[in-house]
Design a protein around this motif. Structure first.
Motif, PDB file in Angstrom:
ATOM      1  N   ASP A  23       0.855  -1.260  -0.067  1.00 50.86           N
ATOM      2  CA  ASP A  23       0.266  -0.078  -0.014  1.00 50.86           C
ATOM      3  C   ASP A  23       0.639   1.172  -0.157  1.00 50.86           C
ATOM      4  OD1 ASP A  23      -2.000  -1.361  -0.023  1.00 50.86           O
ATOM      5  OD2 ASP A  23      -2.574  -1.401   2.222  1.00 50.86           O
ATOM      6  N   ARG A  24       2.021   1.127   0.648  1.00 51.18           N
ATOM      7  CA  ARG A  24       2.825   2.435   0.469  1.00 51.18           C
ATOM      8  C   ARG A  24       4.530   2.072   0.646  1.00 51.18           C
ATOM      9  NH1 ARG A  24       2.553   4.293   6.905  1.00 51.18           N
ATOM     10  NH2 ARG A  24       2.180   2.313   7.759  1.00 51.18           N
ATOM     11  N   ALA A  25       5.030   2.882   0.015  1.00 49.03           N
ATOM     12  CA  ALA A  25       6.687   2.552   0.126  1.00 49.03           C
ATOM     13  C   ALA A  25       7.167   2.476   1.558  1.00 49.03           C
ATOM     14  CB  ALA A  25       7.364   3.640  -0.810  1.00 49.03           C
ATOM     15  N   LYS A  26       8.178   1.696   1.777  1.00 48.68           N
ATOM     16  CA  LYS A  26       8.718   1.661   3.027  1.00 48.68           C
ATOM     17  C   LYS A  26      10.170   1.388   2.927  1.00 48.68           C
ATOM     18  CE  LYS A  26       7.440  -0.527   6.515  1.00 48.68           C
ATOM     19  NZ  LYS A  26       7.046  -1.537   7.659  1.00 48.68           N
ATOM     20  N   PRO A  27      10.985   1.960   3.541  1.00 53.93           N
ATOM     21  CA  PRO A  27      12.641   1.841   3.544  1.00 53.93           C
ATOM     22  C   PRO A  27      12.869   0.600   3.689  1.00 53.93           C
ATOM     23  CG  PRO A  27      11.821   3.092   5.700  1.00 53.93           C
ATOM     24  CD  PRO A  27      10.764   2.477   5.056  1.00 53.93           C
ATOM     25  N   PRO A  28      14.167   0.029   3.007  1.00 53.99           N
ATOM     26  CA  PRO A  28      14.837  -1.234   2.979  1.00 53.99           C
ATOM     27  C   PRO A  28      14.612  -1.825   4.298  1.00 53.99           C
ATOM     28  CG  PRO A  28      16.363   0.330   1.918  1.00 53.99           C
ATOM     29  CD  PRO A  28      15.181   1.285   2.693  1.00 53.99           C
ATOM     30  N   SER A  29      14.212  -3.189   4.043  1.00 54.69           N
ATOM     31  CA  SER A  29      14.279  -3.942   5.568  1.00 54.69           C
ATOM     32  C   SER A  29      15.452  -4.883   5.350  1.00 54.69           C
ATOM     33  CB  SER A  29      13.095  -4.811   5.234  1.00 54.69           C
ATOM     34  OG  SER A  29      12.019  -4.127   4.844  1.00 54.69           O
ATOM     35  N   LEU A  30      15.699  -5.363   6.563  1.00 54.43           N
ATOM     36  CA  LEU A  30      16.612  -6.357   6.863  1.00 54.43           C
ATOM     37  C   LEU A  30      16.006  -8.096   7.079  1.00 54.43           C
ATOM     38  CD1 LEU A  30      18.522  -4.777   9.866  1.00 54.43           C
ATOM     39  CD2 LEU A  30      19.205  -4.616   7.248  1.00 54.43           C
ATOM     40  N   ALA A  31      16.803  -8.769   6.367  1.00 55.85           N
ATOM     41  CA  ALA A  31      16.280 -10.198   6.369  1.00 55.85           C
ATOM     42  C   ALA A  31      16.736 -10.869   7.910  1.00 55.85           C
ATOM     43  CB  ALA A  31      17.056 -11.083   5.220  1.00 55.85           C
ATOM     44  N   SER A  32      15.883 -11.546   8.112  1.00 57.86           N
ATOM     45  CA  SER A  32      15.947 -12.053   9.526  1.00 57.86           C
ATOM     46  C   SER A  32      16.889 -13.166   9.671  1.00 57.86           C
ATOM     47  CB  SER A  32      14.791 -12.561  10.374  1.00 57.86           C
ATOM     48  OG  SER A  32      14.314 -13.698   9.496  1.00 57.86           O
ATOM     49  N   PRO A  33      17.426 -13.612  10.683  1.00 54.52           N
ATOM     50  CA  PRO A  33      18.721 -14.614  10.601  1.00 54.52           C
ATOM     51  C   PRO A  33      18.170 -16.041   9.946  1.00 54.52           C
ATOM     52  CG  PRO A  33      18.818 -13.582  12.650  1.00 54.52           C
ATOM     53  CD  PRO A  33      17.609 -13.065  11.895  1.00 54.52           C
ATOM     54  N   THR A  34      16.730 -16.398  10.076  1.00 58.46           N
ATOM     55  CA  THR A  34      16.255 -17.626   9.511  1.00 58.46           C
ATOM     56  C   THR A  34      15.827 -17.478   8.266  1.00 58.46           C
ATOM     57  OG1 THR A  34      14.410 -17.094  10.676  1.00 58.46           O
ATOM     58  CG2 THR A  34      16.002 -18.508  11.907  1.00 58.46           C
ATOM     59  N   THR A  35      15.682 -16.195   7.818  1.00 58.09           N
ATOM     60  CA  THR A  35      15.076 -15.934   6.113  1.00 58.09           C
ATOM     61  C   THR A  35      15.805 -16.325   5.409  1.00 58.09           C
ATOM     62  OG1 THR A  35      13.893 -14.421   7.218  1.00 58.09           O
ATOM     63  CG2 THR A  35      13.665 -14.358   4.948  1.00 58.09           C
ATOM     64  N   ALA A  36      15.696 -17.042   4.234  1.00 55.87           N
ATOM     65  CA  ALA A  36      16.764 -17.389   3.305  1.00 55.87           C
ATOM     66  C   ALA A  36      16.863 -16.086   2.232  1.00 55.87           C
ATOM     67  CB  ALA A  36      16.259 -18.681   2.495  1.00 55.87           C
ATOM     68  N   THR A  37      15.762 -15.504   1.916  1.00 56.74           N
ATOM     69  CA  THR A  37      15.925 -14.359   1.186  1.00 56.74           C
ATOM     70  C   THR A  37      15.675 -12.905   1.719  1.00 56.74           C
ATOM     71  OG1 THR A  37      13.414 -14.106   0.747  1.00 56.74           O
ATOM     72  CG2 THR A  37      14.640 -15.798  -0.670  1.00 56.74           C
ATOM     73  N   SER A  38      15.838 -12.110   1.272  1.00 60.31           N
ATOM     74  CA  SER A  38      15.805 -10.766   1.715  1.00 60.31           C
ATOM     75  C   SER A  38      14.487  -9.955   1.963  1.00 60.31           C
ATOM     76  CB  SER A  38      16.707  -9.548   0.593  1.00 60.31           C
ATOM     77  OG  SER A  38      16.228  -9.482  -0.491  1.00 60.31           O
ATOM     78  N   THR A  39      13.293 -10.717   1.398  1.00 64.80           N
ATOM     79  CA  THR A  39      12.235 -10.318   1.478  1.00 64.80           C
ATOM     80  C   THR A  39      11.683 -10.527   2.978  1.00 64.80           C
ATOM     81  OG1 THR A  39      11.623 -10.998  -0.869  1.00 64.80           O
ATOM     82  CG2 THR A  39       9.827 -10.537   0.609  1.00 64.80           C
ATOM     83  N   ALA A  40      11.226  -9.420   3.298  1.00 59.94           N
ATOM     84  CA  ALA A  40      10.748  -9.285   4.872  1.00 59.94           C
ATOM     85  C   ALA A  40       9.214  -9.714   5.063  1.00 59.94           C
ATOM     86  CB  ALA A  40      11.047  -7.975   5.559  1.00 59.94           C
ATOM     87  N   ILE A 193      27.653 -13.827  14.716  1.00 62.35           N
ATOM     88  CA  ILE A 193      28.077 -12.935  13.712  1.00 62.35           C
ATOM     89  C   ILE A 193      27.631 -12.980  12.422  1.00 62.35           C
ATOM     90  CG2 ILE A 193      29.674 -11.433  15.126  1.00 62.35           C
ATOM     91  CD1 ILE A 193      31.707 -13.116  14.119  1.00 62.35           C
ATOM     92  N   GLU A 194      27.474 -14.690  12.251  1.00 63.41           N
ATOM     93  CA  GLU A 194      27.272 -14.967  10.529  1.00 63.41           C
ATOM     94  C   GLU A 194      25.986 -14.637  10.246  1.00 63.41           C
ATOM     95  OE1 GLU A 194      26.098 -18.291  13.150  1.00 63.41           O
ATOM     96  OE2 GLU A 194      27.598 -16.961  13.139  1.00 63.41           O
ATOM     97  N   HIS A 195      25.218 -14.209  10.927  1.00 66.91           N
ATOM     98  CA  HIS A 195      23.576 -13.632  10.707  1.00 66.91           C
ATOM     99  C   HIS A 195      23.668 -12.147  10.420  1.00 66.91           C
ATOM    100  CE1 HIS A 195      22.271 -17.729  11.499  1.00 66.91           C
ATOM    101  NE2 HIS A 195      22.161 -17.540  13.052  1.00 66.91           N
ATOM    102  N   ILE A 196      24.726 -11.405  10.759  1.00 66.50           N
ATOM    103  CA  ILE A 196      24.402 -10.003  10.491  1.00 66.50           C
ATOM    104  C   ILE A 196      25.387  -9.598   9.485  1.00 66.50           C
ATOM    105  CG2 ILE A 196      26.395  -9.336  12.144  1.00 66.50           C
ATOM    106  CD1 ILE A 196      23.216  -7.473  12.476  1.00 66.50           C
ATOM    107  N   ILE A 197      26.448 -10.342   8.889  1.00 63.01           N
ATOM    108  CA  ILE A 197      27.496  -9.915   8.115  1.00 63.01           C
ATOM    109  C   ILE A 197      26.816  -9.657   6.758  1.00 63.01           C
ATOM    110  CG2 ILE A 197      29.447 -10.894   6.754  1.00 63.01           C
ATOM    111  CD1 ILE A 197      30.714 -11.944   9.198  1.00 63.01           C
ATOM    112  N   PRO A 198      25.613 -10.502   6.264  1.00 61.26           N
ATOM    113  CA  PRO A 198      25.178  -9.976   5.003  1.00 61.26           C
ATOM    114  C   PRO A 198      24.567  -8.816   4.979  1.00 61.26           C
ATOM    115  CG  PRO A 198      24.605 -12.382   5.756  1.00 61.26           C
ATOM    116  CD  PRO A 198      25.172 -11.666   7.073  1.00 61.26           C
ATOM    117  N   THR A 199      24.158  -8.223   6.142  1.00 64.91           N
ATOM    118  CA  THR A 199      23.595  -6.694   5.937  1.00 64.91           C
ATOM    119  C   THR A 199      24.531  -5.818   5.652  1.00 64.91           C
ATOM    120  OG1 THR A 199      23.959  -6.365   8.285  1.00 64.91           O
ATOM    121  CG2 THR A 199      21.943  -7.410   7.785  1.00 64.91           C
TER     122      THR A 199
END
Length: 451
Positions: A23-40, A193-199
């Motif tokens: 419905d509205r544009a949002k700022p870029p999201s962060l993928a959670s540690p258990t999410t395979a893709t970057s889609t929140a 830290i392996e979960h945060i490095i992709p960001t």
């Protein structure tokens, strides 16, 4: 779709996961540690009882917290907390409510199942949508993220996932940044830290969104470089953020610059260690230059100067008197020699008018005759030089080389080359125009002139 089993009944609601709203544009999201893709994903709360989900969480966490105190004490405490939560809701005291809920929830973190924790913290984090004041929203984001990151050794991965979800619920840039900083702290201390490095790959976009002041940039770059050091990532990546950190001290007075000394020295050591890094503007950075006369780090600065402006013999002389210092920083003598030999070839290329005799390479690199060509090939494959090897005449003919540093002197040289090229091109154009005029003025050629 995900449900939460026993937790659905106890908490009085269940969760549905759905794709983000368009419905509205949002700022870029962060993928959670258990999410395979970057889609929140967004989590929707579906009530399974008449009680408000907020009160359900307060009741559930209070009952779990006071379970060992006995029924009478527990019932009294649970009722008191639920009453206090209701009063906060009625009075729109959302920050007080967040404090009450996060305190209780943190007490049961180690006891509750991951599914129950997801339910609990979905409701708690959703409180950030309530405040109308941006100041109150910021305080709530700081409160929640600080509390969630407070015990990094207790289920760190689920905690990090909760922080990412909180980040994605927020829409104000600085609130997001505060949550991200606590996520970095949690990832480092909780060893996830392996979960945060992709960001970090998104950092340029995140920096544009956050629009940070100097101090926040320093805190961010230093935190990231510490994580990369702990992860033993590539020296290039670590150096990238260390350099960004040091760059924030340009223009500062000597007192403020003191803060950067230790990291400046560490950056120099990382540069020397990196086997595939040969060019850097560290010598031009004020935060690094201050080390030249520093009691503790003057020798480290001298080492950098050798690696960026001198040849192998200078390094060997330095090693003779400072071998213990080099070992204390974890530098391997043989690796330093190999890097300095390549740097020396580049230095020869910049000073020998494009033609370097084999004999000079042999003497400079302190190697045998049959080692000259292999070292030249190494310099080529490292993209330090482009050259032709003339075996018959025992010389290499350099057509391009990489500068060790690119400071004022190199800019001046480039400016002079460009000025020369511009003059040459202007002369060519003038000659062409003159020839054209001559041709057009010749009667026999007039019919062939193309206008």
């Amino acid at each position: 779709m995900t449900t939460n089993g026993v937790g659905d009944v106890a908490l009085g609601f269940r969760l549905l996961s759905a794709l983000p709203s368009r419905d509205r544009a949002k700022p870029p999201s962060l993928a959670s540690p258990t999410t395979a893709t970057s889609t929140a994903t967004m989590t929707t709360v579906v009530p399974t009882s008449e009680e408000d989900p907020i009160l359900s969480v307060v009741r559930f966490t209070a009952e779990m917290s006071w379970a060992e105190a006995g029924p009478e004490v527990a019932e009294q405490q649970v009722s008191s907390l639920c009453l206090e939560a209701q009063e906060c809701m009625i009075a729109d005291r959302w920050l007080d409510l967040a404090s009450l809920m996060i305190t209780s929830a943190d007490l049961v973190f180690s006891k509750a199942s991951d599914k129950d924790l997801e339910c609990i913290f979905t409701i708690i984090c959703d409180l950030v949508k309530k405040p109308e004041s941006l100041d109150e929203l910021l305080e709530m984001a700081k409160l929640l993220s600080t509390k969630i990151a407070q015990q990094p050794n207790d289920k760190p991965a689920p905690r990090l996932k909760i922080l990412f979800n909180l980040y994605n619920l927020l829409e104000t840039p600085y609130s997001r940044f505060c949550v991200y900083m606590n996520a970095l702290k949690l990832a480092l201390e909780g060893k996830v830290i392996e979960h945060i490095i992709p960001t970090f790959k998104k950092m340029d976009n995140l920096l544009k969104e956050w629009d940070l002041g100097v101090q926040d940039q320093r805190d961010l770059f230093l935190a990231i470089s510490n994580i990369l050091k702990e992860h033993k990532s590539s020296p290039k990546e670590t150096l990238k953020f260390l350099t960004k950190y040091l760059a924030t001290f340009s223009g500062e007075d000597a007192h403020v610059m003191e803060e950067a000394k230790e990291e400046a020295a560490h950056t120099i050591i990382e540069f020397v260690k990196a086997p595939d890094m040969f060019q850097h503007d560290l010598l031009e950075m004020p935060a690094v230059a201050q080390l030249e006369k520093d009691t503790k780090y003057a020798l480290v600065y001298q080492l950098l100067k050798i690696f960026q402006t001198q040849r192998l013999d200078a390094y060997l002389d330095f090693h003779t008197t400072n071998s213990a210092l080099l070992k204390s920083y974890g530098l391997v003598h043989e690796e330093c020699i190999a890097k300095m030999r390549l740097m020396s070839i580049v230095d020869l290329a910049s000073n020998e008018s494009g033609q370097i005799p084999y004999s000079l390479i042999k003497d400079t690199l302190q190697i045998e005759d049959d080692e000259v060509e292999p070292w030249v090939v190494k310099a080529i494959t490292s993209k330090l030089i482009d050259c032709k090897i003339d075996q018959m005449n025992q010389v290499i003919r350099v057509s391009r080389y990489t500068e060790h540093v690119f400071g004022p002197h190199q800019w001046q040289a480039l400016q002079e080359k460009l000025a020369t090229w511009r003059g040459n091109i202007a002369n060519v154009i003038t000659t062409i125009q003159a020839n054209k005029v001559t041709e057009e003025g010749t009667p026999a050629m007039q019919g062939l002139v193309i206008s």
